[in-house]
Motif scaffolding. Structure first.
Motif, PDB file in Angstrom:
ATOM      1  N   THR A  59      -0.384  -9.458   3.043  1.00 43.42           N
ATOM      2  CA  THR A  59       0.429  -8.389   3.633  1.00 43.42           C
ATOM      3  C   THR A  59       0.048  -8.209   5.094  1.00 43.42           C
ATOM      4  OG1 THR A  59       0.696  -7.188   1.537  1.00 43.42           O
ATOM      5  CG2 THR A  59       1.002  -5.930   3.566  1.00 43.42           C
ATOM      6  N   TYR A  60       1.036  -8.451   5.974  1.00 50.16           N
ATOM      7  CA  TYR A  60       0.843  -8.194   7.403  1.00 50.16           C
ATOM      8  C   TYR A  60      -0.450  -8.820   7.935  1.00 50.16           C
ATOM      9  CZ  TYR A  60       4.741  -4.885   8.109  1.00 50.16           C
ATOM     10  OH  TYR A  60       5.990  -4.304   8.247  1.00 50.16           O
ATOM     11  N   VAL A  65       5.690 -15.533   7.128  1.00 53.32           N
ATOM     12  CA  VAL A  65       5.804 -14.785   8.389  1.00 53.32           C
ATOM     13  C   VAL A  65       6.922 -15.362   9.254  1.00 53.32           C
ATOM     14  CG1 VAL A  65       4.631 -14.193  10.540  1.00 53.32           C
ATOM     15  CG2 VAL A  65       3.383 -14.066   8.373  1.00 53.32           C
ATOM     16  N   ASP A  70      11.691  -7.593   5.518  1.00 54.58           N
ATOM     17  CA  ASP A  70      10.337  -7.491   6.060  1.00 54.58           C
ATOM     18  C   ASP A  70       9.380  -8.365   5.258  1.00 54.58           C
ATOM     19  OD1 ASP A  70       8.506  -6.662   7.927  1.00 54.58           O
ATOM     20  OD2 ASP A  70       8.034  -4.781   6.904  1.00 54.58           O
ATOM     21  N   LEU A  96       4.776  -9.647   2.578  1.00 52.83           N
ATOM     22  CA  LEU A  96       4.358  -8.511   1.774  1.00 52.83           C
ATOM     23  C   LEU A  96       3.860  -8.980   0.415  1.00 52.83           C
ATOM     24  CD1 LEU A  96       7.378  -6.081   2.385  1.00 52.83           C
ATOM     25  CD2 LEU A  96       5.086  -5.874   3.373  1.00 52.83           C
ATOM     26  N   LYS A 109      -0.950   0.088   3.282  1.00 50.13           N
ATOM     27  CA  LYS A 109      -1.029  -1.252   3.860  1.00 50.13           C
ATOM     28  C   LYS A 109      -0.081  -1.475   5.035  1.00 50.13           C
ATOM     29  CE  LYS A 109      -2.739  -3.848  -0.141  1.00 50.13           C
ATOM     30  NZ  LYS A 109      -2.541  -5.029  -0.997  1.00 50.13           N
ATOM     31  N   CYS A 110       1.101  -0.861   4.987  1.00 52.78           N
ATOM     32  CA  CYS A 110       2.096  -1.140   6.030  1.00 52.78           C
ATOM     33  C   CYS A 110       3.031   0.062   6.178  1.00 52.78           C
ATOM     34  CB  CYS A 110       2.878  -2.413   5.692  1.00 52.78           C
ATOM     35  SG  CYS A 110       3.334  -2.570   3.946  1.00 52.78           S
ATOM     36  N   SER A 157       6.660  -0.148   7.754  1.00 47.71           N
ATOM     37  CA  SER A 157       7.684  -1.053   7.218  1.00 47.71           C
ATOM     38  C   SER A 157       8.877  -0.275   6.683  1.00 47.71           C
ATOM     39  CB  SER A 157       7.094  -1.911   6.097  1.00 47.71           C
ATOM     40  OG  SER A 157       8.110  -2.675   5.465  1.00 47.71           O
TER      41      SER A 157
END
Length: 330
Positions: A209-210, A222, A238, A241, A255-256, A259
């Motif tokens: 994730t990210y 990515v 997005d 993930l 985590k994000c 988003s």
């Protein structure tokens, strides 16, 4: 019947389409055909030995039964097939032979607007079903590849769109590169909107994730996310993930938090066929989810491939979905 399938049947009935069932020699196909006709879901063309089909135990009143071996359309469709494929070296003799095949005959019915879509695969391989589709119908305008998806309906589930998801690609693309993965994502968003009628939130799934992991597999996702956003800047896409970040708001907020997709994903794009196929079967078996598919996307007209282990109920459901896909093309 699930709420999703009820909706597909209702929409199919609202603007009836003509669907080719190419495998009239298969009892499951005839059972599904009887159900489709009884419920007035679609107009049907059933291919195979017309006498044997007519004398089966199923009530197929209203269906157009055609034997490609003896049909008066055979010569006309063979000539049209030859014109379409002669630049690829096809001879008229080859076209005349191929048109006797139920799959080529069925796809030519779609190509010549005698039908709006086709369902097959109960007793043919995926390659056999898709080959004439790609040769004759080709990909839809603006589409670079054909992929597949499942509609997953998970009972008692607060995630996704009230427990409804699109999973892609779980049936065709084995190891998509970043560009192909991006096209799968964009096409899956369109398919979700077409069938579910809600806003798609597309998660590009990974074990990372990210940037939490740095390796080639994560980098592929990515890059796919970047390309997908360029292809469809108005879509909510997005990644990369992890699955829990995609689905669970509490994990997403940790985590994000920035988003627009994390915590509310309803379209799950898997990084490869292994992950997708395993993922949908896990959800189907462990969560007792309904799995509708594989449904193809990206062909100029809807041709859907069945599993050879399908039931008559599966064929009925895929035929109803094919009608809805066709309505959105016509």
């Amino acid at each position: 019947m699930s709420t999703f399938l009820d909706e597909m049947v209702s929409r199919a009935k609202s603007h009836k389409q003509t669907i080719v069932l190419a495998e009239g020699n298969d009892e499951r196909t005839l059972k599904a055909a009887e159900q489709l006709l009884n419920q007035n879901v679609a107009d049907l063309i059933i291919l195979g030995n017309a006498d044997e089909i007519a004398n089966s135990k199923y009530n197929l009143t209203g269906a157009n039964l055609i034997d490609p071996q003896t049909s008066q359309l055979r010569e006309e469709l063979a000539n049209e097939l030859f014109e379409l494929r002669k630049h690829k070296g096809m001879t008229i003799e080859e076209a005349q032979t191929l048109i006797c095949d139920v799959l080529y005959f069925g796809v030519m019915l779609v190509k010549t607007n005698r039908a709006n879509g086709m369902v097959a695969g109960a007793c043919h391989s995926t390659g056999d079903v898709l080959r004439p589709s790609l040769q004759i119908l080709k990909t839809a305008p603006g589409t670079k590849l054909v992929s597949s998806f499942f509609v997953m309906v998970v009972p008692d589930c607060n995630y996704g769109n009230n427990g409804t998801f699109v999973f892609a690609d779980c049936g065709l693309e084995v190891q998509p590169d970043s560009e192909r993965l991006a096209h799968i994502a964009v096409n899956s968003a369109k398919s979700f909107r077409t069938l579910i009628g809600a806003k798609p939130y597309v998660a590009m799934l990974s074990h990372s994730t990210y940037g939490s992991a740095k390796n080639d597999d994560a980098t592929k996702v990515v890059e796919a996310t970047r390309i997908a956003k360029e292809l469809a800047p108005d879509e909510a896409i997005d990644g990369e993930l992890q699955l829990d970040a995609a689905l669970c708001p509490d994990v997403a907020s940790a985590k994000c938090p920035a988003s627009q997709v994390a915590g509310k994903a309803n379209v799950l794009v898997f990084p490869d066929l292994d992950a997708g196929n395993i993922g949908y079967k896990l959800v189907q078996r462990l969560a007792k989810a309904e799995a509708y598919g594989p449904i193809t996307q990206g062909i100029a007209a809807p041709v859907n491939d069945l599993s050879r282990g399908c039931s008559a109920e599966d064929i009925f459901g895929v035929a109803a979905i094919t009608c809805v896909q066709a309505q959105n093309i016509n």
